[in-house]
Design a protein around this motif. Structure first.
Motif, PDB file in Angstrom:
ATOM      1  N   ASP A   1      -9.715  11.123 -14.977  1.00  0.00           N
ATOM      2  CA  ASP A   1      -8.791  10.147 -15.568  1.00  0.00           C
ATOM      3  C   ASP A   1      -7.567   9.977 -14.692  1.00  0.00           C
ATOM      4  O   ASP A   1      -6.767  10.902 -14.547  1.00  0.00           O
ATOM      5  N   ILE A   2      -7.423   8.786 -14.156  1.00  0.00           N
ATOM      6  CA  ILE A   2      -6.257   8.484 -13.326  1.00  0.00           C
ATOM      7  C   ILE A   2      -5.289   7.633 -14.154  1.00  0.00           C
ATOM      8  O   ILE A   2      -5.679   6.585 -14.663  1.00  0.00           O
ATOM      9  N   PRO A   3      -4.045   8.071 -14.296  1.00  0.00           N
ATOM     10  CA  PRO A   3      -3.077   7.275 -15.068  1.00  0.00           C
ATOM     11  C   PRO A   3      -2.687   6.014 -14.292  1.00  0.00           C
ATOM     12  O   PRO A   3      -3.007   5.897 -13.110  1.00  0.00           O
ATOM     13  N   PRO A   4      -2.010   5.071 -14.953  1.00  0.00           N
ATOM     14  CA  PRO A   4      -1.546   3.877 -14.227  1.00  0.00           C
ATOM     15  C   PRO A   4      -0.647   4.301 -13.062  1.00  0.00           C
ATOM     16  O   PRO A   4       0.228   5.141 -13.241  1.00  0.00           O
ATOM     17  N   LEU A   5      -0.901   3.739 -11.887  1.00  0.00           N
ATOM     18  CA  LEU A   5      -0.157   4.131 -10.685  1.00  0.00           C
ATOM     19  C   LEU A   5       0.487   2.932 -10.022  1.00  0.00           C
ATOM     20  O   LEU A   5      -0.066   1.829 -10.020  1.00  0.00           O
ATOM     21  N   GLU A   6       1.637   3.177  -9.442  1.00  0.00           N
ATOM     22  CA  GLU A   6       2.269   2.161  -8.606  1.00  0.00           C
ATOM     23  C   GLU A   6       1.537   2.109  -7.272  1.00  0.00           C
ATOM     24  O   GLU A   6       0.889   3.088  -6.895  1.00  0.00           O
ATOM     25  N   PRO A   7       1.642   0.982  -6.568  1.00  0.00           N
ATOM     26  CA  PRO A   7       1.007   0.932  -5.248  1.00  0.00           C
ATOM     27  C   PRO A   7       1.521   2.062  -4.359  1.00  0.00           C
ATOM     28  O   PRO A   7       2.684   2.448  -4.470  1.00  0.00           O
ATOM     29  N   GLY A   8       0.646   2.583  -3.528  1.00  0.00           N
ATOM     30  CA  GLY A   8       1.052   3.665  -2.629  1.00  0.00           C
ATOM     31  C   GLY A   8      -0.124   4.529  -2.236  1.00  0.00           C
ATOM     32  O   GLY A   8      -1.269   4.213  -2.540  1.00  0.00           O
ATOM     33  N   ASP A   9       0.193   5.606  -1.564  1.00  0.00           N
ATOM     34  CA  ASP A   9      -0.837   6.543  -1.104  1.00  0.00           C
ATOM     35  C   ASP A   9      -0.908   7.741  -2.045  1.00  0.00           C
ATOM     36  O   ASP A   9       0.117   8.308  -2.414  1.00  0.00           O
ATOM     37  N   TYR A  10      -2.133   8.093  -2.388  1.00  0.00           N
ATOM     38  CA  TYR A  10      -2.362   9.211  -3.308  1.00  0.00           C
ATOM     39  C   TYR A  10      -3.535  10.035  -2.799  1.00  0.00           C
ATOM     40  O   TYR A  10      -4.225   9.650  -1.857  1.00  0.00           O
ATOM     41  N   ALA A  11      -3.765  11.149  -3.484  1.00  0.00           N
ATOM     42  CA  ALA A  11      -4.950  11.951  -3.181  1.00  0.00           C
ATOM     43  C   ALA A  11      -5.413  12.643  -4.449  1.00  0.00           C
ATOM     44  O   ALA A  11      -4.629  12.856  -5.378  1.00  0.00           O
ATOM     45  N   LEU A  12      -6.693  12.939  -4.490  1.00  0.00           N
ATOM     46  CA  LEU A  12      -7.237  13.809  -5.521  1.00  0.00           C
ATOM     47  C   LEU A  12      -7.543  15.126  -4.851  1.00  0.00           C
ATOM     48  O   LEU A  12      -8.272  15.176  -3.862  1.00  0.00           O
ATOM     49  N   LYS A  13      -6.935  16.177  -5.366  1.00  0.00           N
ATOM     50  CA  LYS A  13      -7.211  17.512  -4.838  1.00  0.00           C
ATOM     51  C   LYS A  13      -8.069  18.214  -5.879  1.00  0.00           C
ATOM     52  O   LYS A  13      -7.691  18.281  -7.042  1.00  0.00           O
ATOM     53  N   TYR A  14      -9.234  18.670  -5.472  1.00  0.00           N
ATOM     54  CA  TYR A  14     -10.079  19.333  -6.460  1.00  0.00           C
ATOM     55  C   TYR A  14     -10.467  20.731  -6.023  1.00  0.00           C
ATOM     56  O   TYR A  14     -10.591  21.024  -4.835  1.00  0.00           O
TER      57      TYR A  14
END
Ligand code: CU
Length: 126
Positions: free
Chosen positions: A92-105
């Motif tokens: 589940d990804i919450p609403p995000l502003e434009p930009g760079d992100y990552a999923l760390k698992y």
């Protein structure tokens, strides 16, 4: 050269051998993401999104953690659930502003091994 290499990594060999044995068809092996829905369905800005991660093996949800990493290396825990098939994980990804992100698992596979990795993604302007 060959025997020397074996000798030097002697302590690692049993673990490596076990993992190779686990790679036989239908056997469980440690979990690696082979595909994600981020490729075909990029996250849209300001919309909650369910991202699907496809692992090459079954994953134990109760022992697995996924974090959304945002600017400044800020870690946010996110909810995860089992997908339709073994090895599918819904994130589940919450609403995000434009930009760079990552999923760390960090996930726990059915063979008893933890795997950690990072999947980077970008949220573009709508
Ligand atoms: Cu393994």
């Amino acid at each position: 050269m060959f025997p020397r290499t074996i000798k030097r990594s002697g302590r690692l060999m049993p673990a490596v051998a076990l993992c190779l044995l686990a790679l036989t068809p239908k056997a469980w092996s440690h979990a690696v993401v082979t595909e994600s829905s981020l490729t075909s369905h990029p996250v849209k800005a300001n919309h909650p999104t369910k991202v699907v991660l496809f692992f090459n093996s079954g994953v134990e949800l109760a022992l697995s953690r996924v974090f959304l990493v945002s600017k400044g290396d800020v870690f946010h825990p996110v909810n995860i659930a089992n997908g339709k098939k073994a090895g599918e994980m819904l994130v589940d990804i919450p609403p995000l502003e434009p930009g760079d992100y990552a999923l760390k698992y960090k996930v726990f596979a059915a063979d008893g091994h933890f795997t950690e990795n990072v999947i980077r993604f970008r949220v573009d302007n709508p």
